[in-house]
Design a protein around this motif. Structure first.
Motif, mmCIF file in Angstrom:
data_model
loop_
_atom_site.group_PDB
_atom_site.id
_atom_site.type_symbol
_atom_site.label_atom_id
_atom_site.label_comp_id
_atom_site.label_asym_id
_atom_site.label_seq_id
_atom_site.Cartn_x
_atom_site.Cartn_y
_atom_site.Cartn_z
ATOM 1 N N ILE A 168 -9.091 9.732 10.100
ATOM 2 C CA ILE A 168 -10.133 10.079 9.128
ATOM 3 C C ILE A 168 -10.515 8.839 8.331
ATOM 4 N N SER A 169 -11.811 8.530 8.322
ATOM 5 C CA SER A 169 -12.294 7.333 7.628
ATOM 6 C C SER A 169 -12.516 7.623 6.147
ATOM 7 N N LYS A 170 -12.578 6.551 5.372
ATOM 8 C CA LYS A 170 -12.916 6.682 3.959
ATOM 9 C C LYS A 170 -14.403 6.997 3.829
ATOM 10 N N LYS A 171 -14.777 7.543 2.691
ATOM 11 C CA LYS A 171 -16.168 7.972 2.513
ATOM 12 C C LYS A 171 -17.043 6.837 1.994
ATOM 13 N N ASN A 172 -16.937 5.689 2.625
ATOM 14 C CA ASN A 172 -17.836 4.596 2.276
ATOM 15 C C ASN A 172 -19.163 4.796 3.002
ATOM 16 N N PRO A 173 -20.292 4.466 2.370
ATOM 17 C CA PRO A 173 -21.542 4.490 3.136
ATOM 18 C C PRO A 173 -21.492 3.402 4.200
ATOM 19 N N TYR A 174 -21.866 3.752 5.422
ATOM 20 C CA TYR A 174 -21.768 2.800 6.517
ATOM 21 C C TYR A 174 -22.945 1.833 6.477
ATOM 22 N N TYR A 182 -9.194 10.251 21.359
ATOM 23 C CA TYR A 182 -9.101 9.593 20.053
ATOM 24 C C TYR A 182 -10.457 9.723 19.375
ATOM 25 N N VAL A 183 -10.434 10.179 18.118
ATOM 26 C CA VAL A 183 -11.673 10.382 17.365
ATOM 27 C C VAL A 183 -11.525 9.749 15.986
ATOM 28 N N TYR A 184 -12.373 8.768 15.707
ATOM 29 C CA TYR A 184 -12.464 8.214 14.357
ATOM 30 C C TYR A 184 -13.658 8.880 13.688
ATOM 31 N N THR A 185 -13.428 9.516 12.562
ATOM 32 C CA THR A 185 -14.474 10.352 11.981
ATOM 33 C C THR A 185 -14.290 10.489 10.482
ATOM 34 N N SER A 186 -15.313 10.975 9.832
ATOM 35 C CA SER A 186 -15.221 11.300 8.410
ATOM 36 C C SER A 186 -14.990 12.797 8.256
ATOM 37 N N GLN A 187 -14.582 13.201 7.064
ATOM 38 C CA GLN A 187 -14.373 14.620 6.801
ATOM 39 C C GLN A 187 -15.679 15.394 6.947
ATOM 40 N N ASN A 188 -15.543 16.631 7.411
ATOM 41 C CA ASN A 188 -16.674 17.556 7.534
ATOM 42 C C ASN A 188 -17.725 17.089 8.538
ATOM 43 N N ASP A 189 -17.321 16.211 9.438
ATOM 44 C CA ASP A 189 -18.199 15.823 10.535
ATOM 45 C C ASP A 189 -17.986 16.801 11.693
ATOM 46 N N THR A 190 -18.921 16.839 12.636
ATOM 47 C CA THR A 190 -18.793 17.699 13.816
ATOM 48 C C THR A 190 -19.134 16.895 15.057
ATOM 49 N N ILE A 191 -18.297 17.008 16.076
ATOM 50 C CA ILE A 191 -18.617 16.402 17.363
ATOM 51 C C ILE A 191 -18.722 17.512 18.405
ATOM 52 N N ASN A 192 -19.480 17.258 19.451
ATOM 53 C CA ASN A 192 -19.607 18.206 20.560
ATOM 54 C C ASN A 192 -18.846 17.661 21.760
ATOM 55 N N VAL A 193 -17.929 18.470 22.264
ATOM 56 C CA VAL A 193 -17.038 18.041 23.339
ATOM 57 C C VAL A 193 -17.445 18.739 24.633
ATOM 58 N N PRO A 194 -17.785 17.983 25.683
ATOM 59 C CA PRO A 194 -18.185 18.625 26.938
ATOM 60 C C PRO A 194 -16.978 19.090 27.755
ATOM 61 N N ILE A 195 -17.094 20.271 28.345
ATOM 62 C CA ILE A 195 -16.156 20.719 29.365
ATOM 63 C C ILE A 195 -16.978 21.103 30.593
ATOM 64 N N TYR A 196 -16.312 21.266 31.732
ATOM 65 C CA TYR A 196 -17.033 21.463 32.986
ATOM 66 C C TYR A 196 -16.450 22.669 33.715
ATOM 67 N N TRP A 197 -17.349 23.528 34.190
ATOM 68 C CA TRP A 197 -16.976 24.840 34.718
ATOM 69 C C TRP A 197 -17.488 25.001 36.138
ATOM 70 N N CYS A 198 -16.581 25.372 37.037
ATOM 71 C CA CYS A 198 -16.953 25.780 38.391
ATOM 72 C C CYS A 198 -16.661 27.272 38.486
ATOM 73 N N PRO A 199 -17.697 28.116 38.460
ATOM 74 C CA PRO A 199 -17.468 29.558 38.342
ATOM 75 C C PRO A 199 -17.154 30.223 39.670
ATOM 76 N N SER A 200 -16.458 31.342 39.585
ATOM 77 C CA SER A 200 -16.403 32.246 40.723
ATOM 78 C C SER A 200 -17.760 32.957 40.792
#
Length: 293
Positions: free
Chosen positions: A143-149, A46-64
């Motif tokens: 998506i949140s409204k563009k109110n200044p927080y 679940y992501v509460y966000t404004s338009q044109n925002d960017t989040i970084n999502v971690p994934i985890y890798w166990c390589p061969s």
């Protein structure tokens, strides 16, 4: 005496053979584990966000097994976003897995649920190239409204790990600063996910100076009742900060959770909302023991 000597020889041969079998089995298990790349990437989110925002999502890798010139490209088709990692930027983390970050630019003009997102992975080495499509999970975007927080998130808990697969009792925590000249009241931290998968047990407010000062609670009955969020909200005086903890229960079916909650607050006679910080919860029951030269 001769029979005794032969007995020692036979026992020694037996023990040596058993040792060889054990080593052989251990190698076969390692080979089985490392025969393919393992990714932990399938979120309930679940992501509460404004338009044109960017989040970084971690994934985890166990390589061969890979060589010294390995690189990994991650591409998120739905959001047309990608990132490239070379070996120098890849580091081992919890239980031996490598953490990679997927940029997610939120190019949505309205709230929506997106099921079965996928992620394209390209793994290159000196003499090989692998293309994979891995699951990225089910996502709910509000998506949140563009109110200044009016409030500032000064600190938040980013990652929670566990090796266990049973029902998890976890906390989401963040610090909020009130830079205004009037008292602001925190009314709730909310999210829209199935209660059968993720549910809030309680919300509590603490007057501490750092997220590291928050108490560690292992049992539901140990949550301090006098600090729980009341109907009147949790006050933040002008120029002051408070820390908020959301105590949650996560069902065993949820292997990975990503949460950016909706902070609901009251200032004057208005009720407004803003995004919290992003936290991920990951179950990693097995060690990543594959070689990475």
């Amino acid at each position: 005496m001769e029979k005794f000597g032969w007995s020692i020889v036979v026992v020694s041969i037996f023990l040596f053979s058993a040792l060889l079998v054990g080593i052989s089995n251990e190698k076969s298990v390692e080979s089985l584990r490392c025969s393919s790349d393992i990714f932990l990437s399938e979120y309930v989110a679940y992501v509460y966000t404004s338009q044109n925002d960017t989040i970084n999502v971690p994934i985890y890798w166990c390589p061969s097994k890979v060589g010294k010139n390995v690189s990994v490209v991650l591409y998120l088709p739905f959001f047309n976003a990608w990132v490239n990692y070379d070996k120098s930027s890849i580091r081992r983390g919890f239980r031996g897995y490598f953490k990679l970050q997927v940029p997610m630019p939120i190019m949505l003009n309205h709230s929506r649920d997106i099921k079965n997102l996928s992620l394209d992975v390209l793994i290159r080495d000196s003499n090989s190239e692998k293309n994979l499509i891995i699951p990225f999970g089910n996502w709910s975007f509000e998506i949140s409204k563009k109110n200044p927080y009016k409030l500032v998130v000064v600190e938040h808990r980013e990652e929670v790990f566990t090796p266990k697969i049973d029902t998890a009792f976890i906390t989401y925590g963040l610090g909020l600063l009130n830079p205004t000249n009037t008292t602001v009241y925190i009314m709730n931290l909310s999210y829209s996910l199935s209660p059968s998968k993720v549910s809030t047990i309680a919300v509590a407010c603490y007057n501490v100076t750092s997220i590291s000062d928050l108490p560690w609670v292992n049992k539901i009955e140990d949550i301090p009742k006098d600090l729980m969020l009341s109907n009147g909200g949790c006050p933040i005086l002008p120029g002051k900060r408070i820390y908020v903890l959301v105590y949650m229960k996560v069902d065993p079916s949820v292997r990975m959770l990503l949460l950016r909650p909706k902070i609901i607050y009251r200032i004057g006679n208005r009720t407004e909302s803003m995004p919290g910080g992003t936290m991920s919860f990951i179950r990693i029951p097995e060690m990543c023991e594959c070689n990475f030269r």
